[in-house]
Design an enzyme around this catalytic site. Structure first.
Site, PDB file in Angstrom:
ATOM      1  N   LYS A 213       0.786  -1.158   0.006  1.00  0.00           N
ATOM      2  CA  LYS A 213      -0.102  -0.071   0.034  1.00  0.00           C
ATOM      3  C   LYS A 213       0.918   1.010   0.067  1.00  0.00           C
ATOM      4  O   LYS A 213       2.002   1.210   0.377  1.00  0.00           O
ATOM      5  CB  LYS A 213      -0.995  -0.056   1.114  1.00  0.00           C
TER       6      LYS A 213
ATOM      7  N   TYR B   8      15.096  30.146   9.586  1.00  0.00           N
ATOM      8  CA  TYR B   8      13.887  30.814   9.751  1.00  0.00           C
ATOM      9  C   TYR B   8      13.510  30.955  11.235  1.00  0.00           C
ATOM     10  O   TYR B   8      13.823  29.936  12.067  1.00  0.00           O
ATOM     11  CB  TYR B   8      12.542  30.277   9.104  1.00  0.00           C
TER      12      TYR B   8
HETATM   13  C1  LIG Z   1      -0.406  -1.851   6.867  1.00  0.00           C
HETATM   14  C2  LIG Z   1      -0.853  -3.263   7.304  1.00  0.00           C
HETATM   15  C3  LIG Z   1      -0.179  -4.233   7.315  1.00  0.00           C
HETATM   16  C4  LIG Z   1       1.498  -4.264   7.136  1.00  0.00           C
HETATM   17  O1  LIG Z   1       1.755  -3.659   8.570  1.00  0.00           O
HETATM   18  P1  LIG Z   1       3.386  -3.502   8.845  1.00  0.00           P
HETATM   19  O2  LIG Z   1       3.363  -3.141  10.260  1.00  0.00           O
HETATM   20  O3  LIG Z   1       3.690  -2.487   7.992  1.00  0.00           O
HETATM   21  O4  LIG Z   1       3.989  -4.711   8.677  1.00  0.00           O
HETATM   22  C5  LIG Z   1      -0.724  -5.661   7.664  1.00  0.00           C
HETATM   23  N1  LIG Z   1      -1.989  -5.622   7.677  1.00  0.00           N
HETATM   24  C6  LIG Z   1      -3.010  -4.584   7.642  1.00  0.00           C
HETATM   25  C7  LIG Z   1      -4.292  -4.698   7.861  1.00  0.00           C
HETATM   26  C8  LIG Z   1      -2.331  -3.473   7.331  1.00  0.00           C
HETATM   27  O5  LIG Z   1      -3.209  -2.454   7.418  1.00  0.00           O
END
Ligand SMILES: *Cc1c(COP(=O)(O)O)cnc(C)c1O
Length: 369
Positions: free
Chosen positions: A40, A255
């Site tokens: 993702k 800044y």
């Molecule tokens: C993002 C996500 C993962 C992966 O999690 P990590 O901590 O990055 O390994 C797995 N399952 C679900 C449902 C997620 O939303």
């Protein structure tokens, strides 16, 4: 589109060999459970188009994304993969799901009916909530569903999933509690394989692996556990020194004039800033210390605030630092999560916020391309 590497301010080098190694490591830790990959958010900022083929070649056959548009990109990169969409399904998404053969992770009663109507008999996953109170059917909703074989055959579930809330702390009592609840709910679906562990969950041990694991951050070299070190770093962020200047004791940098020098200093100004996704909170002020960078074999602290396009670092101690040098912002010598912590965040956020302005180059086991 990302810039070419020659024009980049912030340059990302992605080590696809390390990504593949990390997947193989997690797969062997989890075997005989299947090791999927969570890609993702553009594969956590690494880039779906490069990451997915590298993972496929390493042996990964199942991918999880958040949204159908991400799923479409994974489909192009891995035509034969199983692709699950964690955000589930709404009727508007039907064309994307059908055209790219995506599988929704169904978490609500309404989305289950919608999928049954939109694509009867097409595969899906069912997600149950076991204590995180994020997405997922309640135990009651799941047992009602289990009692409806007609509906189940129309949504064609291939797997039952749930997600851990606190797996990054192996001592947290929520881990065992969520596991017990999952086993309780799964009893009503005796034929469905189970998928539970994220990166941290894999390291809770065999009893958390079930039939499939779903690592994300560990693949990309980020910290996943309070007790264990990350796997190989995958992303290196660098920026060029545009100018080196001298400033006197008592002068301020950046800044807000928020950081006053307590001694004369040589300041290197780098061509990267918060518009590239480097966090503004990682700057230094009189009140607060921030991140460091790495160059010529040593680390050097930022000075003053992070600007939109520029970062200043104190290179007084690094006498051979020169204009034109490339400086590591994070990577093998400057841990991603140390920089993230200096910006009050986590490696996940730092990686996924790297902007489109960053230049990208990919290396695989065979070298650069
Ligand atoms: C993002 C996500 C993962 C992966 O999690 P990590 O901590 O990055 O390994 C797995 N399952 C679900 C449902 C997620 O939303």
């Amino acid at each position: 589109m990302p810039l070419g590497t020659d024009a980049a301010g912030l340059l990302l080098t992605i080590d696809l060999g390390a990504l593949a190694d990390n997947w193989r490591r997690l797969a062997s830790l989890s075997a005989p459970a299947e090791c999927a990959a969570v890609v993702k958010a553009d594969a956590y900022g690494i880039g779906i188009e490069a990451a997915v083929p590298a993972l496929w070649r390493a042996g990964c056959r199942t991918f999880f994304v958040a949204l159908p548009d991400e799923g479409r990109r994974v489909r192009v990169a891995a035509p034969e993969a199983a692709i699950y969409v964690l955000d589930g399904f709404v009727a508007d998404w039907t064309p994307a799901f059908v055209e790219a053969s995506l599988r929704p992770v169904l978490s609500t009663v309404a989305s289950i009916s919608a999928w049954a109507d939109a694509a009867p008999g097409s595969p899906s996953a069912i997600q149950v909530d076991t204590g995180m109170n994020r997405l997922g059917l309640s135990a009651k909703e799941a047992s009602d569903l289990a009692a409806r074989p007609d509906l189940l055959s129309r949504i064609a579930p291939e797997i039952l999933i749930s997600h851990l809330a606190a797996a990054d702390d192996e001592r947290h009592p929520a881990n065992a509690m969520q596991r017990e609840r999952l086993i309780g709910i799964a009893g009503a679906f005796p034929d469905l394989p189970l998928s539970f562990a994220n990166s941290a969950g894999i390291h809770l041990g065999r009893s958390f692996h079930f039939d499939q694991v779903r690592p994300g951050i560990a693949l990309y070299g980020g910290e996943f556990s309070r007790q264990l070190p990350p796997l190989r770093p995958v992303a290196t962020a660098e920026a060029r020194i545009l100018q080196i200047r001298s400033a006197g004791e008592g002068e301020t940098v950046g800044y807000g004039a928020a950081h006053r020098l307590s001694r004369p200093a040589r300041i290197a100004v780098l061509a990267a800033g918060y518009a590239d996704g480097y966090h503004r909170r990682a700057g230094w002020s009189d009140e607060r210390s921030g991140a460091k960078v790495f160059l010529r074999g040593r680390s050097a602290p930022l000075v003053g605030r992070v600007s939109m396009d520029l970062i200043a670092v104190d290179v007084t101690e690094i006498e051979d630092a020169a204009e034109g040098d490339w400086v590591e912002l994070f990577g093998p010598n400057m841990p991603l999560d140390d920089v993230a912590r200096a910006g009050d965040t986590i490696g996940y956020e730092l990686l996924t916020q790297l902007s489109r302005r960053a230049g990208r180059r990919y290396r695989d086991a065979a070298g650069e391309r």
